[in-house]
Design a protein around this motif. Structure first.
Motif, short mmCIF file in Angstrom:
data_model
loop_
_atom_site.label_atom_id
_atom_site.label_comp_id
_atom_site.label_asym_id
_atom_site.label_seq_id
_atom_site.Cartn_x
_atom_site.Cartn_y
_atom_site.Cartn_z
N PHE A 1 9.74 23.51 0.21
CA PHE A 1 9.91 24.42 -0.93
C PHE A 1 10.46 23.70 -2.16
O PHE A 1 10.76 24.35 -3.17
N GLY A 2 10.57 22.38 -2.12
CA GLY A 2 11.08 21.62 -3.25
C GLY A 2 10.05 21.44 -4.35
O GLY A 2 8.84 21.59 -4.14
N GLY A 3 10.53 21.13 -5.53
CA GLY A 3 9.67 20.98 -6.70
C GLY A 3 8.62 19.90 -6.55
O GLY A 3 7.48 20.07 -7.03
N VAL A 4 8.94 18.81 -5.91
CA VAL A 4 7.98 17.71 -5.75
C VAL A 4 6.79 18.17 -4.92
O VAL A 4 5.64 17.98 -5.30
N ASN A 5 7.06 18.79 -3.79
CA ASN A 5 5.99 19.28 -2.93
C ASN A 5 5.17 20.36 -3.63
O ASN A 5 3.94 20.41 -3.49
N GLN A 6 5.82 21.20 -4.40
CA GLN A 6 5.12 22.28 -5.10
C GLN A 6 4.10 21.71 -6.10
O GLN A 6 3.01 22.27 -6.27
N ILE A 7 4.44 20.60 -6.74
CA ILE A 7 3.49 19.95 -7.65
C ILE A 7 2.25 19.50 -6.88
O ILE A 7 1.12 19.75 -7.30
N PHE A 8 2.45 18.86 -5.74
CA PHE A 8 1.32 18.42 -4.94
C PHE A 8 0.51 19.60 -4.42
O PHE A 8 -0.72 19.55 -4.38
N LEU A 9 1.18 20.68 -4.03
CA LEU A 9 0.46 21.86 -3.56
C LEU A 9 -0.43 22.44 -4.65
O LEU A 9 -1.57 22.85 -4.39
N ARG A 10 0.06 22.47 -5.88
CA ARG A 10 -0.77 22.95 -7.00
C ARG A 10 -1.99 22.05 -7.20
O ARG A 10 -3.09 22.53 -7.46
N GLU A 11 -1.80 20.76 -7.06
CA GLU A 11 -2.91 19.82 -7.22
C GLU A 11 -3.94 19.96 -6.10
O GLU A 11 -5.10 19.65 -6.29
N ARG A 12 -3.52 20.45 -4.94
CA ARG A 12 -4.43 20.61 -3.80
C ARG A 12 -5.33 21.84 -3.93
O ARG A 12 -6.22 22.03 -3.11
N ASP B 1 0.81 -1.22 0.00
CA ASP B 1 0.00 0.00 0.00
C ASP B 1 0.85 1.27 0.00
O ASP B 1 0.33 2.35 0.26
N VAL B 2 2.14 1.13 -0.28
CA VAL B 2 3.05 2.28 -0.36
C VAL B 2 3.45 2.48 -1.81
O VAL B 2 3.88 1.55 -2.48
N ILE B 3 3.28 3.71 -2.29
CA ILE B 3 3.67 4.07 -3.65
C ILE B 3 4.82 5.05 -3.55
O ILE B 3 4.71 6.06 -2.84
N ASP B 4 5.93 4.75 -4.21
CA ASP B 4 7.06 5.66 -4.19
C ASP B 4 7.22 6.35 -5.54
O ASP B 4 7.11 5.72 -6.58
N ILE B 5 7.45 7.65 -5.46
CA ILE B 5 7.73 8.46 -6.65
C ILE B 5 9.13 9.01 -6.48
O ILE B 5 9.40 9.79 -5.56
N ASN B 6 10.03 8.58 -7.35
CA ASN B 6 11.43 8.96 -7.29
C ASN B 6 11.67 10.03 -8.35
O ASN B 6 12.09 9.75 -9.47
N ALA B 7 11.39 11.27 -7.97
CA ALA B 7 11.32 12.39 -8.90
C ALA B 7 12.69 12.82 -9.42
O ALA B 7 13.68 12.77 -8.70
N PHE B 8 12.67 13.27 -10.66
CA PHE B 8 13.85 13.81 -11.33
C PHE B 8 14.96 12.78 -11.45
O PHE B 8 16.14 13.09 -11.34
N THR B 9 14.55 11.53 -11.66
CA THR B 9 15.49 10.43 -11.90
C THR B 9 15.25 9.92 -13.31
O THR B 9 14.33 10.35 -14.00
N CYS C 1 11.78 8.66 -13.59
CA CYS C 1 10.73 9.67 -13.44
C CYS C 1 11.33 11.06 -13.65
O CYS C 1 11.39 11.87 -12.71
N PRO C 2 11.76 11.36 -14.87
CA PRO C 2 12.43 12.64 -15.10
C PRO C 2 11.50 13.85 -14.95
O PRO C 2 11.94 14.94 -14.59
N SER C 3 10.23 13.65 -15.23
CA SER C 3 9.25 14.73 -15.11
C SER C 3 8.10 14.23 -14.23
O SER C 3 7.18 13.57 -14.71
N PRO C 4 8.12 14.54 -12.95
CA PRO C 4 7.15 13.94 -12.03
C PRO C 4 5.73 14.49 -12.13
O PRO C 4 4.79 13.82 -11.71
N GLU C 5 5.54 15.66 -12.69
CA GLU C 5 4.20 16.26 -12.69
C GLU C 5 3.14 15.37 -13.36
O GLU C 5 2.09 15.13 -12.76
N PRO C 6 3.37 14.85 -14.57
CA PRO C 6 2.33 13.99 -15.15
C PRO C 6 2.13 12.69 -14.37
O PRO C 6 1.01 12.19 -14.28
N VAL C 7 3.20 12.17 -13.79
CA VAL C 7 3.10 10.95 -12.98
C VAL C 7 2.22 11.22 -11.76
O VAL C 7 1.34 10.42 -11.42
N ILE C 8 2.44 12.34 -11.12
CA ILE C 8 1.67 12.71 -9.93
C ILE C 8 0.21 12.94 -10.29
O ILE C 8 -0.69 12.45 -9.61
N ARG C 9 -0.04 13.66 -11.37
CA ARG C 9 -1.44 13.91 -11.78
C ARG C 9 -2.17 12.62 -12.08
O ARG C 9 -3.32 12.43 -11.67
#
Length: 139
Positions: free
Chosen positions: A67-78, A29-37, A40-48
């Motif tokens: 203040f990192g890019g990963v969190n900012q994507i989730f904040l925009r989605e919220r 039940d754990v999903i890991d997103i390893n952003a900017f690798t 997963c070079p572009s995490p925004e579409p993966v997150i959406r």
């Protein structure tokens, strides 16, 4: 909550998930997103895409830096959503949430959990003075 989503820069999310598996066993039940690798070079579409699969009450999201890019994507989605989002992830928070899969997650419970787990962050003293034989514990 049905799923715990851990999203971080590099492979931090995978590392936390791996550690959870060693300690707790199942991490189905754990999903890991390893952003900017590379994976997963572009995490925004993966997150959406991931968020589109779940109702807000079914997930809790953990990110690494406020203040990192990963969190900012989730904040925009919220802006249009209300899923729980905790930033500044640490292993105690992830462990506690993993053990609460299947429970309803309330904001008050999350605040309490964060407070307790924040206390797990300690500077370990070195040398013989670090041992307090009277209390039989490391200070």
């Amino acid at each position: 909550m049905k799923k715990l989503i851990i999203a971080a820069h590099g492979y931090l999310a995978r590392g936390i998930k791996s550690t959870l598996e060693i300690i707790s066993g199942s991490v189905d039940d754990v999903i890991d997103i390893n952003a900017f690798t590379e994976e997963c070079p572009s995490p925004e579409p993966v997150i959406r895409e991931l968020l589109a699969r779940y109702e807000d009450r079914d997930i809790v999201v953990l990110t690494d830096l406020h203040f990192g890019g990963v969190n900012q994507i989730f904040l925009r989605e919220r802006k249009d959503r209300a899923f729980p989002l905790i930033t500044g992830i640490n292993l105690p928070v992830a462990m506690e949430l993993l053990h609460r899969i299947g429970e309803d997650v309330e904001e008050e419970m999350l605040e309490e959990l964060i407070g307790v787990c924040r206390g797990e962050l300690k500077a370990a003293k070195a040398g013989p003075a670090a041992w307090n034989a009277d209390e039989e514990e490391i200070l």
